[in-house]
Design a protein around this motif. Structure first.
Motif, mmCIF file in Angstrom:
data_model
loop_
_atom_site.group_PDB
_atom_site.id
_atom_site.type_symbol
_atom_site.label_atom_id
_atom_site.label_comp_id
_atom_site.label_asym_id
_atom_site.label_seq_id
_atom_site.Cartn_x
_atom_site.Cartn_y
_atom_site.Cartn_z
ATOM 1 N N GLU A 37 -4.270 4.383 -7.944
ATOM 2 C CA GLU A 37 -4.742 5.844 -8.494
ATOM 3 C C GLU A 37 -3.837 6.308 -9.692
ATOM 4 O OE1 GLU A 37 -5.004 10.520 -6.734
ATOM 5 O OE2 GLU A 37 -3.712 8.987 -5.526
ATOM 6 N N ASP B 100 0.906 -1.191 0.012
ATOM 7 C CA ASP B 100 0.247 -0.076 -0.052
ATOM 8 C C ASP B 100 1.074 1.227 -0.074
ATOM 9 O OD1 ASP B 100 -1.730 -1.964 0.321
ATOM 10 O OD2 ASP B 100 -2.572 -1.068 2.213
ATOM 11 N N ILE C 100 -9.194 6.541 -10.083
ATOM 12 C CA ILE C 100 -9.258 5.328 -8.927
ATOM 13 C C ILE C 100 -9.802 4.106 -9.573
ATOM 14 C CG2 ILE C 100 -9.690 4.519 -6.847
ATOM 15 C CD1 ILE C 100 -7.973 6.907 -6.487
ATOM 16 N N THR D 189 -9.840 -0.183 -9.731
ATOM 17 C CA THR D 189 -9.425 -1.535 -9.074
ATOM 18 C C THR D 189 -9.250 -2.666 -10.014
ATOM 19 O OG1 THR D 189 -10.792 -1.109 -6.856
ATOM 20 C CG2 THR D 189 -10.297 -3.546 -7.245
ATOM 21 N N ARG E 224 -6.082 -1.574 -5.682
ATOM 22 C CA ARG E 224 -6.897 -0.148 -5.979
ATOM 23 C C ARG E 224 -5.488 0.469 -6.438
ATOM 24 N NH1 ARG E 224 -9.525 2.982 -2.044
ATOM 25 N NH2 ARG E 224 -9.150 1.333 -0.655
ATOM 26 N N GLU F 289 -6.348 -5.257 -1.874
ATOM 27 C CA GLU F 289 -7.358 -5.633 -1.247
ATOM 28 C C GLU F 289 -7.569 -7.234 -1.793
ATOM 29 O OE1 GLU F 289 -10.008 -2.683 -3.264
ATOM 30 O OE2 GLU F 289 -9.735 -1.287 -1.569
#
Length: 988
Positions: free
Chosen positions: A844, A810, A850, A852, A842, A837
């Motif tokens: 950007e 992340d 954004i 996924t 996910r 996730e």
């Protein structure tokens, strides 16, 4: 393996090598002899005596005549030729002394070619800096030894070349050793090819293990090779301790140099060889069966009765035909003998023709003219059995006689031709210039010059255009020519100029279509210049019907699509000749009103052949110049940018001072720590520039580890298998040796290249017959022969990818390595991992969207970490601060052009982190990084000005020429070209 090192002390070298010490010491020499045409002229032959040897290394002839007495001279060069470990084991452990004879033969052959090709002196008859003159003779001594520093079997021959040579007039001069150092890779390739050929003649099979033709003998187990390679294992262990990989040659060379053992004295060689045999027995290997089988297969084996000898020779012939039959069945090739005439060629002649043809196409895709030595070594490096340097050079002579190779114009005092080009490159460049001529007077005045100045200024808001920018804009809009060039230095505000041109063009009912070679530059045109844009490749593909001369529906679609459009090519220096020709042809055939070529001829040039932007500028087009950079905001960076633009890199380094950091082997880790030490705001404004892929990859990992440790990256992470495109030419993709098990092949053409359906495959295996077995998506196996792809194909038939692993967390910064236009994901564009996730990743995008991506999303294979930027991708970018990471041994990456791009990216501050500050500077000063032009090579066009001495590059009232390079003819007669302080090892 070949390694090269300077001999610094005549007395030390003589004591080290000659009989009084070296023969009775730990490496007791098995053989010594004089060699070279120069030695013959001096009457030297047979065993090497210490006194004569030392006299020659002292720069004097045996009669005492002093030849090379300059205070800075070097005594000579030590070229060390080392047999493959498998050959040493079979020679000393299994007792096949034929291998030692083969080794001496190969070294003698290599040295004979080397002295004919690279022996040079300097003459000062016409130039006070000295002109190179090939002499064709050397004086050298050969010493054969049998052990490594770890007392493993290692047959190697030292060839110590004295720093003297004889001119055609009979006068002895100092040897100019620059060509020997510059061509060390070619020399290694010639040696490996010669030795492999000699060993194959003894009945052994071999396999290629290295990029310079290094090989091992089949049948010697890997475990045995490793067990008798204690020095190699020590180096690999040290590399692992330092976090270096076994596939990083530069790092391994550094470790080799810094961990060299003291020499160990050993007098009882009989006991040592008995110990070797005992160790081999413990490994379950004697080699006797392998040696016996080789002797049986060898036509030169022990005498036998007539029938057995006849059967033996017949078997050898059949084996040779079996191994070569595939070459005769390959499709027609314009660079080799075709049809029934192939049957008149011996197998080795056929293989040589194929090797030279492949080498020519490999180089020709990347360069418009190339050195004959590079062409020869490329052919040898393909590792094709029986292809040796003498056969390659003979084939090159045939191609020159047939005008398939065109000699370049010689600029040397001795008239020697060193470079060649091809008829296709000459024709391509001529066609480009004809296209520029066809556009003269064929443009349209879009805005009258008298009206353009005020209207251009109105279109840029609060940032008024400079006089240079206004002049360029006026020319772009008011010229009567179709093609207009804007030559602008880095940071001259070309993007602002483009935006103002687009605004005014729109007021006149014209559209502007931006073009660039890379997606990153396309994004900048869209985001910063606010014009629609696409890649050159996509544009050419869209309008291919125009190129093919069609006049039907697709031609009309192109005509309508581009009606009223101004084509604006940004960063034009990156466009190769073939692509530039396509653009010019489309513009002419469709009657485009204007095509504006914008770029900087001093920055990076194309990956593929040619330097079209420079060539067009040399043809006197309508051209405007932007000479003033507006990017740099601090005085030091303004000075650094100006100095690098002028070619004064030594002075630029002096201005940077302590911001050029020599950090030794840990230079990458030091650079990563310096970036990590910045605040989050400073990090966002500081780019980490990497010189090449290897450096970029390691920097990304180091930075990611640092961010993880400090908590900036969170989560357990997700490991992904990613694909990275193999940097191979079209011709290399026709060679089975290019393919490795586990790689991924993608076929995207529907016309079934080499019989393959479009789709994705995994490489399962490669056999000795040039066939590659692939595994398709359903697990089925497909066999294809890469050589069946049409020779000289100008379209990409397929792509090849390496599979590697990456772990995302992340917060990680990533870049895309492919396009997904539907979702706005473009090659080289940046993105950020928002979260890992359960159902996917996910992210950007650079535009703030954004998305996924499911865990099986194909784009998760097409990404990489993006903390470091490849310098080749940085052209056109701007950052406040930068940290450049470079290594002095990266000759092709640490160039003047690349350094200029690095120095002009930043507004406020620049640091350079390297292994060795002074060595990096020498590398940069010695490598302009220029591409070749075919017309320039043959003397029909002056595209670039010749390199000027640094003292002429700028004028500030001080000399810019280092004292070591000043021309002093009286002293300079004995000076040799600079050689590295370290030993160069071509393989380990």
């Amino acid at each position: 393996m070949l390694s090269i090192a300077p001999v610094r002390s005549a007395g030390g070298a003589a004591s080290y090598f000659a009989k009084d010490d070296y023969y009775t010491g730990e490496h007791a020499s098995e053989m010594s002899e004089w060699g070279g045409e120069g030695a013959s002229a001096l009457g030297l032959s047979g065993d090497v005596g210490k006194a004569t040897f030392e006299t020659l290394l002292n720069g004097a002839l045996p009669d005492g005549t002093v030849v090379n007495a300059h205070e800075h001279r070097r005594a000579g060069i030590d070229l060390t030729f080392s047999m493959p470990k498998s050959a040493s084991v079979l020679a000393y452990v299994a007792g096949d002394e034929r291998l030692l004879i083969a080794h001496r033969t190969a070294v003698r052959q290599t040295m004979a070619w080397l002295e004919k090709t690279f022996a040079e002196a300097r003459t000062y008859d016409h130039d006070r800096n000295g002109d190179a003159v090939r002499t064709g003779n050397l004086v050298y001594a050969m010493f054969q030894h049998d052990t490594s520093r770890k007392l493993d079997p290692q047959a190697h021959i030292h060839v110590v070349v004295a720093a003297i040579t004889r001119m055609a007039s009979g006068q002895w001069r100092a040897l100019w050793n620059g060509e020997l150092w510059k061509n060390n890779a070619a020399i290694g390739s010639a040696y490996h090819a010669a030795l492999r050929h000699e060993i194959e003649k003894l009945g052994y099979d071999t396999r290629i293990t290295g990029k310079h033709g290094q090989f091992e003998i089949e049948g010697v187990p890997k475990g045995v090779i490793e067990a008798f390679s204690q020095r190699r294992q020590d180096i690999l262990a040290k590399a692992a301790e330092l976090g270096r990989g076994a596939d990083e040659p530069r790092s391994l060379r550094e470790i080799t140099k810094r961990t060299r053992d003291d020499k160990i004295d050993l007098e009882d060689r009989t006991a040592l060889r008995a110990a070797w045999r005992e160790r081999a027995d413990g490994l379950g290997f004697t080699g006797s069966a392998l040696v016996a089988a080789a002797r049986e297969r060898s036509a030169g084996g022990p005498p036998r009765d007539g029938l057995v000898a006849t059967l033996q020779q017949a078997g050898a012939i059949l084996r040779n035909i079996r191994d070569s039959v595939g070459a005769y069945l390959l499709p027609d090739d314009p660079l080799v003998t075709n049809g029934l005439a192939r049957l008149t060629l011996s197998p080795v002649q056929m293989r040589t023709e194929l090797a030279v043809a492949s080498a020519l196409r490999i180089l020709a895709q990347r360069e418009a003219a190339f050195a004959l030595g590079d062409l020869a070594s490329t052919a040898l490096n393909l590792g094709i059995i029986g292809v040796t340097i003498d056969r390659v050079e003979a084939r090159l002579g045939v191609l020159r006689d047939e005008a398939q190779l065109i000699p370049g114009r010689s600029t040397r005092a001795d008239g020697l031709v060193t470079h060649v080009t091809t008829p296709a490159h000459i024709a391509g460049e001529g066609r480009l210039l004809d296209g520029i001529d066809a556009g003269r007077g064929q443009g349209r005045v879009i805005v009258a010059a008298g009206d353009a100045v005020a209207r251009l200024q109105q279109g840029v808001g609060d940032h008024p255009l400079t006089g240079e920018q206004l002049a360029a804009g006026v020319l772009a809009l008011s010229s009567a020519d179709r093609f207009v060039v804007v030559q602008g230095v880095a940071g001259a505000g070309k993007t602002t100029l483009i935006r103002s041109i687009a605004v005014l063009a729109a007021e006149e009912g014209r559209g502007v279509t931006g073009l660039a070679m890379a997606n990153k530059m396309v994004d900048m045109l869209r985001d910063e210049a606010t014009i629609p844009a696409g890649t050159v490749a996509a544009f050419v593909q869209e309008h291919r019907a125009v190129l093919r001369g069609e006049t039907g529906v697709r031609f009309e679609e192109s005509r309508v699509r581009l009606a009223g459009q101004i084509l604006l090519l940004d960063e034009a220096s990156l466009v190769p000749t073939e692509a530039m020709n396509d653009l010019v042809t489309i513009a002419n055939r469709l009657g485009i009103e204007r095509m504006v070529l914008i770029g900087d001829r001093q920055q990076l040039q194309p990956v593929d052949a040619g330097k079209a932007f420079s060539l067009v500028q040399a043809h006197e087009p309508a051209i405007a110049h932007l000479e003033q950079s507006q990017r740099q905001r601090t005085e030091p960076m303004k000075v650094v940018a100006s100095l690098t633009r002028a070619g004064a890199f030594r002075e630029a380094f002096d201005v940077l001072g302590e911001r050029v950091v020599g950090a030794g082997d840990d230079y990458r880790a030091v650079a990563a720590r310096r970036w990590l030490a910045l605040s989050s705001d400073q990090r966002a404004r500081t780019a980490l520039y990497a010189s090449g892929r290897e450096t970029r990859s390691e920097l990304n990992v180091l930075v990611q580890q640092g961010l993880k440790a400090e908590g900036a990256l969170t989560g357990e992470g997700l490991t992904l298998a990613t694909l990275e495109k193999v940097n191979a030419t079209r011709e290399e993709l026709r060679l089975a040796a290019t393919y490795k098990k586990g790689q991924v092949v993608e076929v995207f053409r529907r016309d079934r290249p080499a019989g393959l359906e479009a789709g994705r495959y995994e490489v399962a295996s490669i056999n000795a017959k040039g066939q590659v077995t692939l595994r398709d998506a359903q697990g089925g196996r497909v066999r294809f022969r890469p050589g069946d792809i049409a020779a000289g194909e100008t379209r990409d038939a397929l792509t090849l990818h390496e599979v590697s692993q990456i772990r995302l967390h992340d917060g990680d910064r990533i870049r895309w390595c492919a396009n997904d236009k539907d979702r706005g994901l473009f090659n080289s564009a940046l993105a950020r991992v928002v979260a890992i996730e359960p159902d996917g990743v996910r992210i950007e995008t650079a535009h703030g969207d954004i998305l996924t991506l499911p865990r099986d999303d194909p784009m998760l294979e097409r990404l990489g970490l993006a903390y470091a930027i490849n310098m080749h991708q940085a052209q056109g970018m701007t950052t406040d601060r930068g940290i450049g990471v470079m290594h002095s041994s990266e000759r092709h990456l640490s160039s003047q052009r690349l350094t200029y791009v690095l120095a002009t990216r930043v507004r406020d501050d620049l640091e350079i982190v390297t292994n060795d500050r002074d060595a990096l500077l020498r590398t940069i000063e010695g490598n302009r990084g220029d591409k070749a032009s075919a017309l320039e090579a043959i003397g029909e066009k002056q595209v670039d000005q010749p390199a000027r001495p640094q003292s002429e590059s700028i004028s500030r009232g001080v000399s810019l020429t280092p004292s070591s390079l000043r021309a002093e003819p009286d002293k300079h007669k004995g000076i040799e070209a600079h050689v590295p302080e370290k030993r160069l090892n071509l393989g380990l």
